[in-house]
Design a protein around this motif. Sequence first.
Motif, short mmCIF file in Angstrom:
data_model
loop_
_atom_site.label_atom_id
_atom_site.label_comp_id
_atom_site.label_asym_id
_atom_site.label_seq_id
_atom_site.Cartn_x
_atom_site.Cartn_y
_atom_site.Cartn_z
N GLU A 149 0.82 -1.21 0.00
CA GLU A 149 0.00 0.00 0.00
C GLU A 149 0.85 1.26 0.00
O GLU A 149 0.55 2.23 -0.70
CB GLU A 149 -0.96 0.01 1.21
CG GLU A 149 -1.83 1.24 1.19
CD GLU A 149 -2.98 1.20 2.19
OE1 GLU A 149 -3.44 0.11 2.54
OE2 GLU A 149 -3.41 2.30 2.60
N LYS A 151 3.80 1.58 -1.30
CA LYS A 151 4.36 1.74 -2.64
C LYS A 151 3.35 2.40 -3.57
O LYS A 151 3.69 3.30 -4.33
CB LYS A 151 4.75 0.37 -3.22
CG LYS A 151 5.97 -0.25 -2.59
CD LYS A 151 6.28 -1.60 -3.24
CE LYS A 151 6.86 -2.55 -2.22
NZ LYS A 151 7.16 -3.88 -2.75
N TYR A 152 2.14 1.91 -3.50
CA TYR A 152 1.11 2.47 -4.39
C TYR A 152 0.84 3.93 -4.06
O TYR A 152 0.80 4.78 -4.96
CB TYR A 152 -0.19 1.67 -4.31
CG TYR A 152 -1.28 2.30 -5.14
CD1 TYR A 152 -1.24 2.22 -6.53
CD2 TYR A 152 -2.30 3.03 -4.55
CE1 TYR A 152 -2.22 2.84 -7.30
CE2 TYR A 152 -3.28 3.65 -5.31
CZ TYR A 152 -3.23 3.55 -6.69
OH TYR A 152 -4.19 4.17 -7.44
N SER A 153 0.67 4.23 -2.78
CA SER A 153 0.37 5.61 -2.39
C SER A 153 1.48 6.55 -2.82
O SER A 153 1.23 7.66 -3.30
CB SER A 153 0.21 5.70 -0.87
OG SER A 153 -0.85 4.86 -0.45
N ALA A 156 1.21 7.09 -6.47
CA ALA A 156 0.04 7.90 -6.79
C ALA A 156 0.29 9.38 -6.52
O ALA A 156 -0.19 10.24 -7.26
CB ALA A 156 -1.17 7.41 -6.01
N ILE A 163 -0.84 7.07 -13.13
CA ILE A 163 -2.03 6.34 -12.69
C ILE A 163 -3.20 6.57 -13.65
O ILE A 163 -3.99 5.66 -13.93
CB ILE A 163 -2.45 6.82 -11.26
CG1 ILE A 163 -1.28 6.75 -10.29
CG2 ILE A 163 -3.65 6.02 -10.75
CD1 ILE A 163 -0.93 5.40 -9.81
N GLN A 168 -4.38 -0.50 -14.96
CA GLN A 168 -4.07 -0.84 -13.58
C GLN A 168 -3.24 -2.13 -13.44
O GLN A 168 -2.38 -2.22 -12.56
CB GLN A 168 -5.39 -0.99 -12.84
CG GLN A 168 -5.28 -1.19 -11.37
CD GLN A 168 -6.64 -1.09 -10.72
OE1 GLN A 168 -7.40 -0.16 -10.97
NE2 GLN A 168 -6.96 -2.06 -9.89
N ILE A 171 0.32 -1.21 -13.86
CA ILE A 171 0.83 -0.51 -12.67
C ILE A 171 1.15 -1.51 -11.57
O ILE A 171 2.18 -1.42 -10.91
CB ILE A 171 -0.18 0.55 -12.18
CG1 ILE A 171 -0.24 1.68 -13.21
CG2 ILE A 171 0.21 1.09 -10.81
CD1 ILE A 171 -1.22 2.78 -12.89
N ALA A 172 0.26 -2.49 -11.40
CA ALA A 172 0.50 -3.54 -10.41
C ALA A 172 1.85 -4.21 -10.69
O ALA A 172 2.69 -4.34 -9.79
CB ALA A 172 -0.62 -4.58 -10.45
N LEU A 175 4.81 -2.16 -9.79
CA LEU A 175 5.06 -2.11 -8.35
C LEU A 175 5.46 -3.48 -7.79
O LEU A 175 5.75 -3.61 -6.61
CB LEU A 175 3.81 -1.61 -7.62
CG LEU A 175 3.41 -0.16 -7.89
CD1 LEU A 175 2.04 0.14 -7.29
CD2 LEU A 175 4.45 0.79 -7.31
N LEU A 182 -3.47 -5.06 -5.97
CA LEU A 182 -3.63 -3.62 -6.20
C LEU A 182 -5.11 -3.24 -6.15
O LEU A 182 -5.47 -2.20 -5.60
CB LEU A 182 -3.01 -3.21 -7.55
CG LEU A 182 -3.08 -1.72 -7.86
CD1 LEU A 182 -2.50 -0.88 -6.73
CD2 LEU A 182 -2.34 -1.40 -9.16
N LYS A 186 -6.64 -0.40 -3.56
CA LYS A 186 -7.41 0.79 -3.95
C LYS A 186 -8.76 0.81 -3.24
O LYS A 186 -9.22 1.87 -2.81
CB LYS A 186 -7.61 0.80 -5.47
CG LYS A 186 -6.32 1.08 -6.22
CD LYS A 186 -6.53 1.15 -7.72
CE LYS A 186 -7.24 2.42 -8.15
NZ LYS A 186 -7.23 2.58 -9.63
#
Lengths: 193, 193
Positions: A149, A151-153, A156, A163, A168, A171-172, A175, A182, A186
């Motif tokens: 989480e 990493k994603y934040s 973003a 993004i 998506q 993107i997954a 990461l 992912l 979200k």
Amino acid sequence: MFEVLFSHIQEKVNLADEEKESLKNFFIPKKLRKRQYLLQEGDVCKYLCFVVKGLLRTYNVDDKGDEHMSLFGWEGWWISDFNSFLSGEKAVFNIDAIEDTELLMISPENYEALTLAIPVMDRYFRILYQNSIVTKERRLMSSITHTAEEKYSQLATSHPQLIQRIPQNLIASYLGLAPETLSRIKKNIAIRK
Amino acid sequence: MFEVLFSHIQEKVNLADEEKESLKNFFIPKKLRKRQYLLQEGDVCKYLCFVVKGLLRTYNVDDKGDEHMSLFGWEGWWISDFNSFLSGEKAVFNIDAIEDTELLMISPENYEALTLAIPVMDRYFRILYQNSIVTKERRLMSSITHTAEEKYSQLATSHPQLIQRIPQNLIASYLGLAPETLSRIKKNIAIRK
DNA sequence: AAATTCACTTGATCTGGATCAAGCCGGCTT
DNA sequence: AAGCCGGCTTGATCCAGATCAAGTGAATTT
């Protein structure tokens, strides 16, 4: 189409008009349609490519057939299998177009010749690579240190355009996450606020 | 001690004798004892450092107090918090000496002045950074793609000196693994043959 | 030489994220 | 417009590697 390249270079160093003219001769323009390959794993990467327009992805495929994104490149980025381009070894990466794309490509020989003909290009690339190193360092530490989480934040907030523009599941993979993970992340973020 | 630096530079570009003399003026020599800090997180990284002798580590510390190795540097490596050095922002990394170390340090102002005074240094750093990008790309893909054991095996074959020279708990952290995990991996590898 | 420290090992348990398996929807194809 | 395909979600289960907890032995300190 060289204007995009010139303005990108001139963010870092100055180019005289005659240098600009000369510079054009080192590059080959190329267009790619969506889904078209620029490079396939196992081939030698014959060009370092400046993205004038569009969007590409660089990725490898593991034994199980899963794809792992190395990076995305759009307007103003340089794309290649850098090791293969520099050394002539076989590429480990695939590169293909996510959107219709226009490129300016330079061969290893011309890359060498360009820096000798226009020495300030050594400076340009030196500065370009400095920034690239900082970025890669960040991504690496993030991948070692943070949870999925986080990493994603972080992505973003640091690259919101990415993004928006990129599916998506890619993107997954960028990461290092499963697409399902992912999706759940979200959802959790959305629920919390 | 400049001889180590000169020979390192001359693997990539040629330096005239007067350039070598001039180059010396841009650097400050420094010695560190084992365990001594070169940089602490939160300070600004005031120098890019060439390692003449010894061994250093660059790492950050997360909220839980765990350390994560960014990289190790010994003879012939350049060490810094590159982002902080270039931008003047606060460093996110700590750097300290694993062994007694000798350095040649250059400030951001002198780094800029050096490349202007001796343009071939742009070329030197351009080539240096190219290689660094390839290395970082590999490590990143390895960290996303491979299992713990694959990461270790790959490191052991590509950098055997590193395994010899660096305590195992630091290697675990470099690979993003718990020390216990690395211990077990080594055991399994040993058993299998 | 006893005591402290520190790197490393080994065992037991826990958990974040992967994997497997179904559905769901929106956009393309025919 | 019916059917199909690909991206996304959701649920159930699994597992690689983390965490917690002891123990060992070698080096350093007192």
